[in-house]
Design an enzyme around this catalytic site. Structure first.
Site, PDB file in Angstrom:
ATOM      1  CB  SER A  35      -6.172   2.824   0.106  1.00  0.00           C
ATOM      2  OG  SER A  35      -4.816   3.172  -0.077  1.00  0.00           O
TER       3      SER A  35
ATOM      4  CG  ASP B 126      -1.960   1.102   1.212  1.00  0.00           C
ATOM      5  OD1 ASP B 126      -2.517   1.364   0.130  1.00  0.00           O
ATOM      6  OD2 ASP B 126      -2.205   1.725   2.266  1.00  0.00           O
TER       7      ASP B 126
ATOM      8  CD  GLN C 129      -4.442   0.832  -2.790  1.00  0.00           C
ATOM      9  OE1 GLN C 129      -3.941   1.928  -3.032  1.00  0.00           O
ATOM     10  NE2 GLN C 129      -4.042   0.064  -1.784  1.00  0.00           N
TER      11      GLN C 129
END
Length: 290
Positions: free
Chosen positions: A231, A207, A281
C-alpha cells in the site's frame, strides 16, 4: 483474550506516554512487514484520543512511507493542527526505531442537521453473507484441508470475510475477469459500544482486501504470488454511523493499473444498502524474480 475480536480491541488500545504521544503494540508475526491497516487504525485512535468525543471522524488521508517491523512498538505523535467550531484536524506521525513509517491527517466534524441528502444505489445486488462460505471453507473445499499456516492465520483473523464471487485458483479462471471484487465482512465478535473503536476497526479492515481488485485480472488471489505489492496511500470518507461487528459489504474496483501502480476504490454499504464509507488506495506492484 478469548477471541480475535477482543485481541483487535486490545491492539487498538494505545498506551498514552505523553499528552499527545501514544505507543502501540505491534504483534510478532511471520509477515515481512507490519500490516498497514493496523498502523492506520492505531494512528486514527491516537488522533481521536486528542479530540472532543462529540466529533466523529469524517475523513482521513494517509501515506505508507516505510515498512514497519513486526514485534517492535510503534510510537504515534499527534499534532493538533486545528480546533474550530465545527471541524477538528489532527496530524499523526508513526515512528518506529527513530524513523517515520507512516503519516495520517484526520478531520473530525461536529454532527449537523442535514440540508439535503442523496445517494447512488449500490452497483449490484449480492447474496446475503449467511449464504456464502467463509474463506477457510473455500480453501478446505479446494485443497481438502486447511494448511497449518492458514489454520493459525484463520484463528487470529479478527474479521469474518466472505467473498461474493468464488475464489479463483488457476490462470484459466481469471481469463477475462474484470478488476472488481466484493466481500462481506464483520468482526468475529462484539467490539463494545465506543464509536471510535468501530471506526478504527473498520479502518483496519479497509486495507485487507482492497488491492484484490487490482490483482484479479492478473493472477489468482490464492496460490503463489507473481507480484510483490504494498500500500502506498490510503483515503477514507465516513458518511454514516456504523458498527464494525455487524455485516457490511465492501465493494471494490480498480479503474486503472499502470506504471507499477494500481488504483483501487471501495464502497462500504450496510445490509440495507446505505453507503457508510468511501475508500481509495493506490498500491505498488512489482514482479517477483525467482
Amino acid at each position: 483474550m478469548t477471541n480475535a475480536a477482543e485481541q483487535l480491541v486490545e491492539l487498538l488500545d494505545l498506551e498514552r506516554i505523553e499528552v499527545d504521544i501514544f505507543r502501540g503494540r505491534s504483534p510478532q508475526e511471520s509477515l515481512q512487514r507490519v500490516f498497514g491497516g493496523q498502523v492506520a487504525g492505531q494512528a486514527l485512535v491516537a488522533a481521536g484520543r486528542t479530540t472532543e468525543g462529540d466529533r466523529p471522524v469524517h475523513s482521513l488521508h494517509a501515506y505508507f512511507l516505510r515498512p514497519g517491523t513486526p514485534g517492535v512498538p510503534i510510537v504515534y505523535q499527534v499534532e493538533r493542527v486545528r480546533d474550530g467550531r465545527s471541524f477538528t484536524t489532527r496530524r499523526v506521525t508513526a515512528v518506529q526505531r527513530g524513523r517515520t513509517i507512516f503519516n495520517l491527517t484526520a478531520s473530525f466534524h461536529r454532527p449537523e442537521e442535514e440540508s439535503f441528502t442523496h445517494q447512488l444505489p449500490p452497483a449490484r445486488s449480492v447474496p446475503d453473507p449467511e449464504t456464502l462460505p467463509t474463506v477457510a471453507e473455500e480453501v478446505r473445499e479446494h485443497l481438502g484441508e486447511l494448511p497449518e499456516a492458514l489454520e493459525l492465520m484463520a484463528r487470529r483473523q479478527p474479521f469474518d470475510i466472505r467473498y461474493v464471487d468464488r475464489l479463483r485458483w488457476s490462470p484459466e479462471e481469471i481469463e477475462g475477469a474484470e478488476p472488481r471484487s466484493a466481500v462481506w465482512m464483520r468482526t468475529v465478535g462484539p467490539l463494545g459500544d465506543d464509536p471510535l473503536v468501530h471506526t478504527c476497526a473498520l479502518t483496519y479492515a479497509s486495507d485487507m482486501t482492497l488491492l484484490d481488485a487490482v490483482r484479479i485480472p492478473v493472477e489468482p488471489l490464492w496460490g503463489p504470488r507473481g507480484f510483490d505489492m504494498a500500500s502506498l496511500d490510503h483515503a477514507m470518507w465516513f458518511h454514516r454511523p456504523f458498527r464494525a461487528d455487524e455485516w457490511f459489504l465492501y465493494d471494490q474496483e480498480s479503474p486503472v493499473a499502470t506504471g507499477g501502480r494500481g488504483l483501487a476504490r471501495g464502497r462500504i454499504h450496510d445490509r440495507e444498502g446505505n453507503l457508510l464509507v468511501s475508500v481509495v488506495q493506490e498500491g505498488l506492484f512489482r514482479k517477483l524474480t525467482r
